[in-house]
Design a protein around this motif. Structure first.
Motif, short mmCIF file in Angstrom:
data_model
loop_
_atom_site.label_atom_id
_atom_site.label_comp_id
_atom_site.label_asym_id
_atom_site.label_seq_id
_atom_site.Cartn_x
_atom_site.Cartn_y
_atom_site.Cartn_z
N ALA A 21 30.35 29.68 39.26
CA ALA A 21 31.60 28.96 39.50
C ALA A 21 32.81 29.86 39.28
O ALA A 21 33.76 29.85 40.07
N GLU A 22 32.78 30.65 38.21
CA GLU A 22 33.89 31.55 37.93
C GLU A 22 34.05 32.59 39.02
O GLU A 22 35.16 32.94 39.43
N ARG A 23 32.95 33.10 39.53
CA ARG A 23 32.99 34.08 40.61
C ARG A 23 33.50 33.43 41.90
O ARG A 23 34.24 34.06 42.67
N MET A 24 33.12 32.19 42.14
CA MET A 24 33.58 31.47 43.32
C MET A 24 35.09 31.26 43.26
O MET A 24 35.80 31.42 44.27
N ILE A 25 35.60 30.90 42.10
CA ILE A 25 37.04 30.68 41.93
C ILE A 25 37.80 31.97 42.22
O ILE A 25 38.83 31.97 42.92
N SER A 26 37.30 33.08 41.71
CA SER A 26 37.94 34.37 41.95
C SER A 26 37.92 34.71 43.45
O SER A 26 38.90 35.23 43.99
N LYS A 27 36.82 34.39 44.11
CA LYS A 27 36.69 34.65 45.54
C LYS A 27 37.71 33.86 46.34
O LYS A 27 38.35 34.38 47.27
N ILE A 28 37.89 32.59 45.99
CA ILE A 28 38.86 31.74 46.69
C ILE A 28 40.27 32.29 46.52
O ILE A 28 41.05 32.38 47.48
N HIS A 29 40.63 32.67 45.30
CA HIS A 29 41.96 33.22 45.05
C HIS A 29 42.17 34.52 45.82
O HIS A 29 43.26 34.77 46.34
N GLU A 30 41.13 35.32 45.88
CA GLU A 30 41.20 36.59 46.61
C GLU A 30 41.46 36.36 48.09
O GLU A 30 42.30 37.02 48.70
N LEU A 31 40.76 35.40 48.68
CA LEU A 31 40.93 35.11 50.10
C LEU A 31 42.28 34.45 50.38
O LEU A 31 42.94 34.74 51.38
N ALA A 32 42.68 33.53 49.50
CA ALA A 32 43.95 32.83 49.68
C ALA A 32 45.12 33.82 49.66
O ALA A 32 46.12 33.64 50.37
N ALA A 33 44.99 34.86 48.85
CA ALA A 33 46.06 35.85 48.73
C ALA A 33 46.29 36.61 50.03
O ALA A 33 47.40 37.10 50.28
N VAL A 34 45.26 36.70 50.87
CA VAL A 34 45.40 37.41 52.15
C VAL A 34 45.40 36.43 53.33
O VAL A 34 45.20 36.82 54.48
N GLY A 35 45.60 35.15 53.02
CA GLY A 35 45.71 34.15 54.08
C GLY A 35 44.43 33.80 54.78
O GLY A 35 44.42 33.42 55.95
N ASP A 36 43.29 33.91 54.07
CA ASP A 36 42.00 33.63 54.70
C ASP A 36 41.28 32.51 53.95
O ASP A 36 41.79 31.97 52.95
N SER A 37 40.10 32.15 54.42
CA SER A 37 39.35 31.03 53.83
C SER A 37 37.86 31.35 53.86
O SER A 37 37.45 32.38 54.42
N CYS A 38 37.05 30.49 53.27
CA CYS A 38 35.60 30.70 53.28
C CYS A 38 34.85 29.38 53.33
O CYS A 38 35.39 28.32 52.98
#
Length: 351
Positions: A185-202
């Motif tokens: 879950a913690e890794r997933m949260i980091s992934k979402i923030h990483e993608l959101a910062a560059v305007g992307d999604s997953c």
């Protein structure tokens, strides 16, 4: 609009648009005399509502339910229930600059082709906002299923390529991505923030486990239990695939590996996912759905407008960087609707 109603005996019809005045649902076929506190429904609505955390859309909708019919003195009357939720944080002006453009991944083009008119404000009926009515109806069905001893839990199994390696049901509602593994879950949260910062999604995978369903539920041939569950799940806008039990892995198995042998205690394995021949076999029903990445991203994309001209657009606004966390209660709700309808259809078989 055809296609807004689901069910044969326990029947639901959702209504409303993303940026309209309200959304809601009409539920027919409810068992009369069942105690139903509005807070029970509200609890499920709170799980689905936007603005819950940094990994969901910042749109603020409190999704406070208003039951206008079907309840008297705290009990269901058996007459149609109507549940309305007012939209309070609409910003249709956010879509004015792209009202004539077809957003990649959205239903803009297909809706216009079908109806000759479309609501460009947040996709109208094609928006995930429509699922609020489903969750309200699903809560009613869940209450009825509890009396039958049925329990349903869904969770994020994989998100952005990060998969849960352990299963702990107690942590699902304790993390914002609703994962069953706190480390993942913690890794997933980091992934979402990483993608959101560059305007992307997953996207990701959501698994659902249903316990307590008696054997014999489901209508053979066209209305198989797994077929109805598949239809219900694929009716959720972001879902692109579904598998039961061993799922697609069954294609690489031998019959001796896939067949669920039995002993005096029942099935020894559950490769069938709790359904054989379209009928429940008493084992835990297990299925997984594939959830696509959120279509609304702020990165430049190539498209066409309603005049046939090519253009580049960016979709700005308040959108979920991943749909998985908020789709979990929707998956549970749709499973509840299918099962309660099937229970009522089975009861009619023996009348």
């Amino acid at each position: 609009m055809a296609g807004s109603t689901y069910g044969e005996v326990f029947k639901v019809t959702t209504f409303g648009e993303s940026h309209g005045i309200s959304v809601g649902v009409i539920v027919d076929g409810v068992t009369p005399g069942v105690e139903l506190d509005p807070t029970y429904i509200q609890k499920q609505m709170d799980r689905r509502k936007p603005g819950q955390s940094s990994v969901t859309t910042p749109r603020k909708e409190y999704d406070t339910i208003n039951i206008v019919s079907g309840i008297f003195e705290g009990k269901t009357t058996g007459t149609p229930m109507c549940i309305i939720l007012q939209n309070t944080d609409m910003r249709p002006e956010a879509y004015s600059d792209i009202q004539n453009a077809f957003r990649p991944g959205h239903a803009d083009f297909t809706y216009l082709e079908k109806y000759g008119i479309r609501d460009h404000r947040g996709s109208g009926r094609a928006s995930g906002r429509e699922t609020a009515g489903r969750v309200a109806a699903g809560a009613v069905a869940r209450k009825l299923l509890e009396r039958r001893g049925v329990s349903i839990v869904a969770f994020t199994k994989m998100l952005g390529g990060i998969e849960c390696e352990t299963f702990d049901e107690s942590v699902i509602e304790e993390n914002p991505v609703r994962a069953c593994d706190p480390v993942a879950a913690e890794r997933m949260i980091s992934k979402i923030h990483e993608l959101a910062a560059v305007g992307d999604s997953c996207g990701g995978i959501v698994e659902c486990r249903i316990r307590g369903v008696k054997p014999g539920l489901g209508e053979p041939v066209f209305d198989k239990l797994d077929a109805e569950l598949a239809k219900a799940m694929l009716s959720i806008g972001a879902v692109k695939g579904i598998e039961f039990g061993a799922g697609f892995a069954a294609a690489g198995m031998n019959g001796s590996e896939h067949n669920d042998e039995m002993d005096a205690n029942g099935y020894r394995t559950n490769n069938a996912g709790g359904i054989i021949g379209g009928i429940s076999n008493g084992a835990e029903i297990v299925f997984r759905i594939a959830v696509k990445p959120t279509s609304s991203i702020s990165r430049p994309q190539q498209t066409m407008n309603i005049f046939g001209q090519e253009q580049t657009i960016e979709t700005h606004g308040r959108h979920d960087p991943s749909i998985c966390p908020r789709i979990v209660p929707v998956v549970e709700a749709m499973a509840c609707l299918v099962l309660e309808d099937m229970y009522k259809r089975q009861a009619a078989l023996h009348d």
